[in-house]
Design a protein around this motif. Structure first.
Motif, PDB file in Angstrom:
ATOM      1  N   ILE A 139       0.836  -1.200   0.000  1.00 27.34           N
ATOM      2  CA  ILE A 139       0.000   0.000   0.000  1.00 27.34           C
ATOM      3  C   ILE A 139       0.872   1.252   0.000  1.00 27.34           C
ATOM      4  N   GLU A 140       1.843   1.282   0.884  1.00 32.80           N
ATOM      5  CA  GLU A 140       2.703   2.464   1.001  1.00 32.80           C
ATOM      6  C   GLU A 140       3.540   2.682  -0.260  1.00 32.80           C
ATOM      7  N   LEU A 141       3.969   1.589  -0.887  1.00 30.36           N
ATOM      8  CA  LEU A 141       4.771   1.684  -2.109  1.00 30.36           C
ATOM      9  C   LEU A 141       3.914   1.893  -3.362  1.00 30.36           C
ATOM     10  N   ARG A 142       2.598   1.840  -3.178  1.00 30.63           N
ATOM     11  CA  ARG A 142       1.669   1.935  -4.311  1.00 30.63           C
ATOM     12  C   ARG A 142       1.998   0.878  -5.359  1.00 30.63           C
ATOM     13  N   ALA A 143       2.167  -0.343  -4.873  1.00 29.69           N
ATOM     14  CA  ALA A 143       2.571  -1.457  -5.734  1.00 29.69           C
ATOM     15  C   ALA A 143       1.478  -1.811  -6.737  1.00 29.69           C
ATOM     16  N   HIS A 144       1.912  -2.130  -7.916  1.00 32.28           N
ATOM     17  CA  HIS A 144       0.963  -2.610  -8.919  1.00 32.28           C
ATOM     18  C   HIS A 144       0.507  -4.023  -8.549  1.00 32.28           C
ATOM     19  N   ARG A 145       1.428  -4.792  -7.946  1.00 38.59           N
ATOM     20  CA  ARG A 145       1.134  -6.183  -7.665  1.00 38.59           C
ATOM     21  C   ARG A 145       1.795  -6.622  -6.373  1.00 38.59           C
ATOM     22  N   LEU A 146       1.092  -7.479  -5.645  1.00 43.21           N
ATOM     23  CA  LEU A 146       1.604  -8.092  -4.423  1.00 43.21           C
ATOM     24  C   LEU A 146       1.512  -9.593  -4.617  1.00 43.21           C
ATOM     25  N   LEU A 147       2.566 -10.314  -4.250  1.00 44.01           N
ATOM     26  CA  LEU A 147       2.564 -11.768  -4.370  1.00 44.01           C
ATOM     27  C   LEU A 147       2.711 -12.403  -2.996  1.00 44.01           C
ATOM     28  N   TYR A 148       1.842 -13.362  -2.724  1.00 48.64           N
ATOM     29  CA  TYR A 148       1.927 -14.154  -1.500  1.00 48.64           C
ATOM     30  C   TYR A 148       2.334 -15.572  -1.882  1.00 48.64           C
ATOM     31  N   LEU A 149       3.353 -16.087  -1.222  1.00 48.53           N
ATOM     32  CA  LEU A 149       3.730 -17.491  -1.375  1.00 48.53           C
ATOM     33  C   LEU A 149       3.102 -18.250  -0.217  1.00 48.53           C
ATOM     34  N   THR A 150       2.314 -19.277  -0.531  1.00 45.77           N
ATOM     35  CA  THR A 150       1.635 -20.021   0.510  1.00 45.77           C
ATOM     36  C   THR A 150       1.487 -21.486   0.102  1.00 45.77           C
TER      37      THR A 150
END
Length: 158
Positions: free
Chosen positions: A68-79
């Motif tokens: 959110i703070e970085l205004r990321a285009h994409r976030l990836l979760y490894l699970t």
């Protein structure tokens, strides 16, 4: 990263969880320096509390706060789950935010995936473009998810 202490509530009563917190304030200055130097930073899920104590932060919560703070285009979760699975045990390649309440209500998702999807919905409402949930066991899965539009796990979109 600074944090506030996270109180646990159960049946209306609060319980002390010890040194567990939620991200409160994020500064990206160190990350910005690393990115400019073409480095990939590794961030521990710890944050400084108001009294100088360190708090353990849920890694998903910290990743979301940073995105959110970085205004990321994409976030990836490894699970381990590798994504969201339907009632027939088929991987859902795409889940829209508006579908999340129904997936929870119909008990298609449960356990640890419920807070993860709720966090995804909150994060996408705060200007992160999309979120991928992928398995670390998929050969080259992280690389494929980052370098292509290929569906590797489940993509959560607005």
């Amino acid at each position: 990263v600074t944090a506030r202490k996270l109180p646990a509530k159960s049946h209306g009563a609060s319980h002390d969880l010890g040194f567990v917190g939620r991200p409160q304030k994020i500064s990206t200055k160190v990350l910005d320096v690393a990115f400019r130097a073409r480095m990939v930073p590794v961030v521990a899920s710890l944050a400084l509390g108001p009294g100088g104590d360190y708090y353990n932060i849920n890694a998903d919560d910290l990743a979301a706060a940073l995105a959110i703070e970085l205004r990321a285009h994409r976030l990836l979760y490894l699970t381990e789950s590798g994504g969201v699975w339907d009632a027939d045990k088929k991987l859902l390649p795409v889940v829209k935010v508006g579908e999340i309440p129904s997936l929870i209500r119909r008990e298609i998702v449960r356990d640890g995936m419920i807070p993860k999807l709720r966090s995804c919905a909150r994060t996408l409402r705060r200007n992160v473009g999309e979120i991928d949930i992928i398995s670390p066991a998929v050969p080259n899965g992280l690389l494929r998810a980052v370098t292509s539009r290929e569906a590797v796990g489940t993509r959560i979109v607005k």
